[in-house]
Design a protein around this motif. Structure first.
Motif, PDB file in Angstrom:
ATOM      1  N   ILE A  57       0.855  -1.192   0.000  1.00 26.19           N
ATOM      2  CA  ILE A  57       0.000   0.000   0.000  1.00 26.19           C
ATOM      3  C   ILE A  57       0.888   1.238   0.000  1.00 26.19           C
ATOM      4  N   ASN A  58       0.723   2.095  -1.006  1.00 28.25           N
ATOM      5  CA  ASN A  58       1.429   3.385  -1.069  1.00 28.25           C
ATOM      6  C   ASN A  58       0.439   4.487  -0.711  1.00 28.25           C
ATOM      7  N   LEU A  59       0.654   5.122   0.424  1.00 29.45           N
ATOM      8  CA  LEU A  59      -0.260   6.159   0.905  1.00 29.45           C
ATOM      9  C   LEU A  59       0.378   7.528   0.719  1.00 29.45           C
ATOM     10  N   ASN A  60      -0.281   8.389  -0.038  1.00 23.57           N
ATOM     11  CA  ASN A  60       0.236   9.737  -0.293  1.00 23.57           C
ATOM     12  C   ASN A  60      -0.906  10.741  -0.127  1.00 23.57           C
ATOM     13  N   ILE A  61      -1.300  10.932   1.136  1.00 21.24           N
ATOM     14  CA  ILE A  61      -2.381  11.864   1.478  1.00 21.24           C
ATOM     15  C   ILE A  61      -1.804  12.971   2.338  1.00 21.24           C
ATOM     16  N   HIS A  62      -2.116  14.210   1.990  1.00 17.18           N
ATOM     17  CA  HIS A  62      -1.636  15.332   2.798  1.00 17.18           C
ATOM     18  C   HIS A  62      -2.257  15.259   4.195  1.00 17.18           C
ATOM     19  N   LYS A  63      -1.441  15.442   5.203  1.00 10.94           N
ATOM     20  CA  LYS A  63      -1.917  15.274   6.576  1.00 10.94           C
ATOM     21  C   LYS A  63      -2.861  16.372   7.034  1.00 10.94           C
ATOM     22  N   GLU A  64      -3.006  17.441   6.239  1.00  2.99           N
ATOM     23  CA  GLU A  64      -3.935  18.511   6.601  1.00  2.99           C
ATOM     24  C   GLU A  64      -5.116  18.573   5.630  1.00  2.99           C
ATOM     25  N   ALA A  65      -5.398  17.444   4.963  1.00  2.00           N
ATOM     26  CA  ALA A  65      -6.525  17.396   4.019  1.00  2.00           C
ATOM     27  C   ALA A  65      -7.810  17.064   4.773  1.00  2.00           C
ATOM     28  N   TYR A  66      -8.808  17.949   4.677  1.00  5.91           N
ATOM     29  CA  TYR A  66     -10.090  17.747   5.352  1.00  5.91           C
ATOM     30  C   TYR A  66     -11.204  17.631   4.311  1.00  5.91           C
ATOM     31  N   VAL A  67     -12.179  16.756   4.583  1.00  5.51           N
ATOM     32  CA  VAL A  67     -13.352  16.618   3.719  1.00  5.51           C
ATOM     33  C   VAL A  67     -14.600  16.666   4.592  1.00  5.51           C
ATOM     34  N   PHE A  68     -15.737  16.910   3.956  1.00  2.35           N
ATOM     35  CA  PHE A  68     -17.013  17.066   4.661  1.00  2.35           C
ATOM     36  C   PHE A  68     -17.899  15.882   4.305  1.00  2.35           C
ATOM     37  N   ILE A  69     -18.012  14.904   5.231  1.00  3.56           N
ATOM     38  CA  ILE A  69     -18.729  13.668   4.932  1.00  3.56           C
ATOM     39  C   ILE A  69     -19.007  12.939   6.238  1.00  3.56           C
ATOM     40  N   ASP A  70     -19.937  11.993   6.190  1.00  5.30           N
ATOM     41  CA  ASP A  70     -20.166  11.100   7.325  1.00  5.30           C
ATOM     42  C   ASP A  70     -18.961  10.161   7.443  1.00  5.30           C
ATOM     43  N   LYS A  71     -18.294  10.169   8.599  1.00  2.00           N
ATOM     44  CA  LYS A  71     -17.041   9.428   8.775  1.00  2.00           C
ATOM     45  C   LYS A  71     -17.243   7.930   8.571  1.00  2.00           C
ATOM     46  N   ASN A  72     -18.310   7.363   9.131  1.00  8.93           N
ATOM     47  CA  ASN A  72     -18.516   5.921   9.031  1.00  8.93           C
ATOM     48  C   ASN A  72     -18.928   5.510   7.620  1.00  8.93           C
ATOM     49  N   HIS A  73     -19.679   6.375   6.941  1.00 11.97           N
ATOM     50  CA  HIS A  73     -20.008   6.087   5.545  1.00 11.97           C
ATOM     51  C   HIS A  73     -18.737   6.035   4.706  1.00 11.97           C
ATOM     52  N   LEU A  74     -17.820   6.983   4.972  1.00 15.40           N
ATOM     53  CA  LEU A  74     -16.561   6.996   4.224  1.00 15.40           C
ATOM     54  C   LEU A  74     -15.753   5.730   4.507  1.00 15.40           C
ATOM     55  N   LYS A  75     -15.742   5.292   5.772  1.00 11.35           N
ATOM     56  CA  LYS A  75     -15.018   4.065   6.110  1.00 11.35           C
ATOM     57  C   LYS A  75     -15.572   2.876   5.336  1.00 11.35           C
ATOM     58  N   GLN A  76     -16.911   2.761   5.295  1.00  7.15           N
ATOM     59  CA  GLN A  76     -17.524   1.629   4.613  1.00  7.15           C
ATOM     60  C   GLN A  76     -17.176   1.642   3.126  1.00  7.15           C
ATOM     61  N   VAL A  77     -17.192   2.836   2.499  1.00  5.11           N
ATOM     62  CA  VAL A  77     -16.859   2.946   1.080  1.00  5.11           C
ATOM     63  C   VAL A  77     -15.410   2.546   0.847  1.00  5.11           C
ATOM     64  N   LEU A  78     -14.493   3.068   1.685  1.00  2.18           N
ATOM     65  CA  LEU A  78     -13.069   2.785   1.497  1.00  2.18           C
ATOM     66  C   LEU A  78     -12.752   1.305   1.710  1.00  2.18           C
ATOM     67  N   ILE A  79     -13.415   0.680   2.687  1.00  4.27           N
ATOM     68  CA  ILE A  79     -13.200  -0.757   2.910  1.00  4.27           C
ATOM     69  C   ILE A  79     -13.583  -1.545   1.659  1.00  4.27           C
ATOM     70  N   ASN A  80     -14.759  -1.206   1.080  1.00  5.07           N
ATOM     71  CA  ASN A  80     -15.213  -1.900  -0.124  1.00  5.07           C
ATOM     72  C   ASN A  80     -14.215  -1.739  -1.262  1.00  5.07           C
ATOM     73  N   LEU A  81     -13.761  -0.507  -1.487  1.00  4.43           N
ATOM     74  CA  LEU A  81     -12.882  -0.232  -2.621  1.00  4.43           C
ATOM     75  C   LEU A  81     -11.515  -0.895  -2.431  1.00  4.43           C
ATOM     76  N   ILE A  82     -10.963  -0.809  -1.201  1.00  6.36           N
ATOM     77  CA  ILE A  82      -9.621  -1.373  -0.966  1.00  6.36           C
ATOM     78  C   ILE A  82      -9.669  -2.898  -1.023  1.00  6.36           C
ATOM     79  N   LEU A  83     -10.674  -3.521  -0.396  1.00  9.10           N
ATOM     80  CA  LEU A  83     -10.770  -4.983  -0.421  1.00  9.10           C
ATOM     81  C   LEU A  83     -11.033  -5.500  -1.830  1.00  9.10           C
ATOM     82  N   ASN A  84     -11.880  -4.771  -2.596  1.00  5.49           N
ATOM     83  CA  ASN A  84     -12.113  -5.160  -3.996  1.00  5.49           C
ATOM     84  C   ASN A  84     -10.804  -5.129  -4.775  1.00  5.49           C
ATOM     85  N   ALA A  85      -9.995  -4.072  -4.534  1.00  4.81           N
ATOM     86  CA  ALA A  85      -8.718  -3.944  -5.244  1.00  4.81           C
ATOM     87  C   ALA A  85      -7.781  -5.099  -4.878  1.00  4.81           C
TER      88      ALA A  85
END
Length: 663
Positions: free
Chosen positions: A539-567
């Motif tokens: 896993i190569n992670l290149n995310i700026h440590k001061e990057a903020y987004v406006f979203i439901d945190k748990n919804h984002l987790k569920q989406v990211l789990i699906n995408l990463i596990l699918n990959a």
């Protein structure tokens, strides 16, 4: 006696010399006046056939050119022609650089700057459209279309008074026809005779047609600068003479094939014929009364035919009523609710399904103003009945979800304000989606258990170690200090982990907040670290440590789990690599999850968000469907780029929302 004769002779000589001097001065002035207008500069349009244009041999010719030449020949003066653009000719006449414009329609606005000669031709304009255009059939139907008109044409002033018309100015009418042929405009307005001439010249008579009746009937005249009465007099005088001697008729026949104004001898002959015809007509009137009875019989026959036509019309009306009833039956049989509202805001129709969904009676709502009914409460947005969307509504304490769409009706090509509301009850679909989402979340939760177990062991190991050392080292002050700090910290760590787990598994609506993108992804990768190591994935992670987004945190987790596990699961190479990175785009942040897997076949890309669609033998096909729904609810767009044997990249676009940091 001789002295008297000498005096008389002297006086006569003085009178003769005076007369000769005065005559010389008079004729000299007259010659100078004639000399001033012996050559008249005439301006005209360089491409306005058949009135004035430059032909294929470079010769300036046309109906107006021949008329001016005929007038000049009768008036004894010469003319010089200056072909140019129409707007340029008007400016040069105002500035006195030319003396005459050889053809212009009379308007009140133009009369402020020019003096007009006697009219010598009745002129008109027509609307021309392509042969297959059936939407434009009159002057009024030009609304909402693009119309080409030559610069300076009087029709521009008329069109400016109409709403929703896009006017395109052209240097001449030939350019306007070419724009119509090329589809750049929907219609053109131009001189009728010139338009017919261009149809033949461009060989498009079978492709272009005139519509409606001719427009703007006006007199066609020659014009001079305001106050130039001398040249105007010459023009009017010459025009009368060529009309009188038949020259005008010959010129007209040459260019248009039939006569317009006739000489007096011809008119006299016509009058004689009319007198003879009138006499014959009177005789016919006398004979009329002899066969009046025959006409009565014909009237009876026609009356019978009218009665038959009336009977046929009644049958047609009955047929129309049957068709109307049939349409209403169809609308009452469909599964969607339908409501129509007229331009006064009254409900004109509501089908049975709409009454059933909204639990209403026809008498409660038909022909009522919409603002006095529940329709406004259900379907209005900020006070307006328009748009589309999903509405949550309670009917008799039962919550239902209504998916609706509102459109403006366009009847007979005329704009109106009548509306139609189409809607359906999607409560069961909504509940099914929630069930599918919960199922997918539970599957994702199962994947997290191994990571969670690992996270639980670490603090439990620390607590166990302290517990085992407690009997032996309790008297040690340093040990007591460390145990008082570390054990509460590890317990808090366990408590937070359990809270996150419970919050993640709990179904609820989106709760949007500004979250740190790096922290969420970093924590998530730790939880699925066992799966990553098991599949030997980098896993190569290149995310700026001061990057903020406006979203439901748990919804984002569920989406990211699906995408990463699918990959992880789709890659079958020895070296499995997943790149997770972000970058700034206009208006927000783009988060990318890219793998080096086999990619997705082009024919399958359009299906990946469908529920239960999967290419894996053990998959449910719910992961991407739920991810898409969750992102949609949070206002996040998702895109996919994939190439076979190269890999797949999912892109999540987060919009800026004002608060927080976006880097």
């Amino acid at each position: 006696m001789k002295g008297s004769l000498k005096k008389i002779f002297f006086i006569l000589t003085i009178i003769i010399i005076t007369f000769i001097s005065v005559s010389s001065i008079y004729y000299k002035n007259k010659i100078e006046e004639e000399k001033d207008y012996r050559v008249i500069k005439v301006g005209g349009d360089l491409n306005f056939p058949p009135f004035e244009y430059i032909d294929d041999n470079g010769i300036y010719t046309g109906f107006n050119v021949d008329i001016i030449r005929a007038i000049a020949l009768r008036g004894g003066f010469e003319v010089e022609f200056y072909p140019m653009k129409w707007e340029e000719a008007c400016k040069k006449l105002k500035n006195g650089e030319i003396d005459v414009i050889q053809g212009m329609k009379y308007t009140m606005e133009r009369s402020k700057y020019y003096d007009f000669s006697e009219g010598y031709l009745e002129n008109s304009q027509s609307i021309f459209v392509m042969e297959n255009n059936y939407e434009i059939d009159s002057y009024e139907t030009l609304r909402g279309n693009t119309v080409a008109i030559q610069e300076g044409d009087i029709a521009i002033n008329n069109l400016k008074g109409m709403e929703n018309i896009n006017i395109v100015s052209t240097k001449d009418q030939e350019e306007a026809f070419k724009k119509l042929i090329n589809g750049e405009v929907d219609a053109i307005i131009c001189n009728t005779l010139t338009g017919v001439n261009y149809l033949d010249k461009l060989k498009v008579r079978n492709r272009i047609k005139p519509v409606d009746m001719p427009l703007n009937y006006t007199a066609y005249s020659m014009v001079v600068k305001k106050g130039n009465s001398k040249v105007l007099g010459l023009l009017n005088k010459g025009l009368k003479e060529i009309q009188k001697n038949g020259t005008y008729e010959m010129v007209y026949r040459k260019w248009f094939g039939n006569t317009n104004d006739y000489p007096k001898w011809y008119i006299k002959n016509i009058i004689k014929v009319l007198l003879i015809g009138s006499t014959i007509f009177i005789i016919i009137i006398l004979l009329f009364y002899l066969w009046n009875d025959m006409l009565k019989d014909e009237v009876k026959k026609h009356t019978y035919k009218l009665e038959e036509a009336n009977e046929s019309l009644k049958k047609k009306n009955e047929h129309i009523k049957e068709e109307k009833d049939f349409r209403e039956w169809i609308l009452n049989s469909i599964f969607n609710g339908i409501i129509t509202i007229n331009d006064e805001g009254k409900i004109t129709f509501i089908n049975d399904m709409a009454l059933k969904i909204l639990n209403l009676e026809p008498k409660e709502i038909m022909h009522e103003y919409i603002y006095n009914t529940v329709i406004k409460e259900i379907f209005s947005q900020e006070g307006n009945i328009n748009g589309s969307g999903l509405k949550e509504y309670y009917i008799e304490d039962k919550k239902i979800y209504i998916n609706y769409n509102i459109n403006i009706l366009n009847e007979n090509n005329q704009y109106c304000n009548e509306s139609i509301i189409s809607f359906r009850d999607v409560t069961e679909e909504k509940l099914m989606q929630e069930t599918i989402r919960t199922k997918d979340k539970m599957e994702s939760l199962g994947t997290l258990l191994s990571g969670i177990a690992h996270e639980l062991r670490n603090p439990l190991t620390s607590i166990k170690t302290y517990a085992e050392l407690l009997p032996r080292k309790y008297e040690n002050p340093r040990f007591r200090e460390m145990i008082s700090i570390d054990i509460p910290k590890e317990i808090e760590r366990l408590n937070n982990l359990i809270n996150d787990l419970l919050e993640y598994s709990r179904p609820r609506r989106p709760f949007k907040e500004h979250i740190n993108l790096y922290d969420v992804i970093d924590n998530l990768l730790r939880l699925i670290n066992d799966k990553i190591h098991e599949e030997d994935t980098k896993i190569n992670l290149n995310i700026h440590k001061e990057a903020y987004v406006f979203i439901d945190k748990n919804h984002l987790k569920q989406v990211l789990i699906n995408l990463i596990l699918n990959a992880i699961e789709c890659m079958d190479k020895e070296e499995k690599i997943i790149d997770i990175y972000s970058y700034i785009v206009e208006g927000g942040i783009m988060l990318c999850i890219s793998d080096n897997g086999p990619g997705i076949d082009g024919k399958d890309i359009g299906k990946i968000y469908n529920p239960f669609y999967t290419t894996k033998s053990y998959g449910t096909g719910l992961g991407l469907f739920v991810s898409y729904q969750l992102l949609k609810e949070n206002g996040v767009n998702i895109y996919i780029e994939s190439s076979e044997n190269v890999g797949t990249t999912f892109k999540l676009y987060f919009k800026n929302v004002g608060d927080g940091n976006n880097i």
